[in-house]
Write a protein that holds these residues in place. Structure first.
Motif, PDB file in Angstrom:
ATOM      1  N   LEU A  62     -22.944  -2.483  16.001  1.00 25.68           N
ATOM      2  CA  LEU A  62     -22.303  -3.390  15.371  1.00 25.68           C
ATOM      3  C   LEU A  62     -21.689  -2.656  13.448  1.00 25.68           C
ATOM      4  O   LEU A  62     -20.663  -2.971  13.029  1.00 25.68           O
ATOM      5  N   VAL A  63     -22.767  -2.185  12.836  1.00 23.45           N
ATOM      6  CA  VAL A  63     -22.713  -1.997  11.489  1.00 23.45           C
ATOM      7  C   VAL A  63     -21.283  -1.140  10.920  1.00 23.45           C
ATOM      8  O   VAL A  63     -20.626  -0.690  10.354  1.00 23.45           O
ATOM      9  N   TYR A  64     -21.335   0.120  12.612  1.00 26.34           N
ATOM     10  CA  TYR A  64     -20.892   1.562  12.230  1.00 26.34           C
ATOM     11  C   TYR A  64     -19.368   0.778  12.716  1.00 26.34           C
ATOM     12  O   TYR A  64     -18.716   1.610  12.406  1.00 26.34           O
ATOM     13  N   HIS A  65     -19.460   0.406  13.436  1.00 28.45           N
ATOM     14  CA  HIS A  65     -18.166  -0.725  13.829  1.00 28.45           C
ATOM     15  C   HIS A  65     -17.018  -1.268  12.836  1.00 28.45           C
ATOM     16  O   HIS A  65     -16.105  -0.805  12.432  1.00 28.45           O
ATOM     17  N   MET A  66     -18.067  -1.899  11.505  1.00 26.45           N
ATOM     18  CA  MET A  66     -17.867  -2.267  10.450  1.00 26.45           C
ATOM     19  C   MET A  66     -16.643  -1.712  10.263  1.00 26.45           C
ATOM     20  O   MET A  66     -16.189  -2.103   9.753  1.00 26.45           O
ATOM     21  N   ARG A  67     -17.989  -0.423   9.869  1.00 20.48           N
ATOM     22  CA  ARG A  67     -17.459   0.029   8.354  1.00 20.48           C
ATOM     23  C   ARG A  67     -16.362   1.088   8.616  1.00 20.48           C
ATOM     24  O   ARG A  67     -15.370   0.963   8.468  1.00 20.48           O
ATOM     25  N   ARG A  68     -16.057   1.137  10.401  1.00 25.59           N
ATOM     26  CA  ARG A  68     -14.982   1.891  10.657  1.00 25.59           C
ATOM     27  C   ARG A  68     -13.631   1.162  10.098  1.00 25.59           C
ATOM     28  O   ARG A  68     -12.866   1.800  10.106  1.00 25.59           O
TER      29      ARG A  68
END
Length: 100
Positions: free
Chosen positions: A1-7
């Motif tokens: 979830l965090v990686y998706h948000m950062r992208r």
């Protein structure tokens, strides 16, 4: 979830949109694991789990920050003494959070 948000944040740097709505993040996650879900009951369980994960990342781990109001405009009121409640806040990754 965090990686998706950062992208998403990196892709939208030039635009005024910051972060994702909570509902958009949940929808993205459920679409991502859609092949694993076999029934509506399982879908509801997965949705409840991801909502709890987002709540923990927001309120306990402080990885996500909720933005209930954007810009400098005050929130409009529906009635005189009842402020608008936003059940679908915008979520952004805390700027000091380091991805490992």
């Amino acid at each position: 979830l965090v990686y998706h948000m950062r992208r998403q944040e990196e892709a939208n740097e030039d635009e005024s949109d910051a972060g994702l709505r909570k509902s958009e993040l949940i929808e993205w996650y459920l679409e991502t694991i859609g092949e694993e879900i076999k029934s509506e009951e399982e879908l509801l369980k997965k949705k409840a789990v991801v909502e709890k994960i987002i709540e923990r990342l927001t309120h306990v781990d402080n990885v996500f920050v909720q933005l209930k109001q954007t810009g400098l405009q005050p929130q409009k009121k529906k009635q005189e003494d009842e402020p608008v409640k936003d059940d679908d806040p915008i979520l952004v990754v805390h700027p000091n959070y380091v991805l490992e």
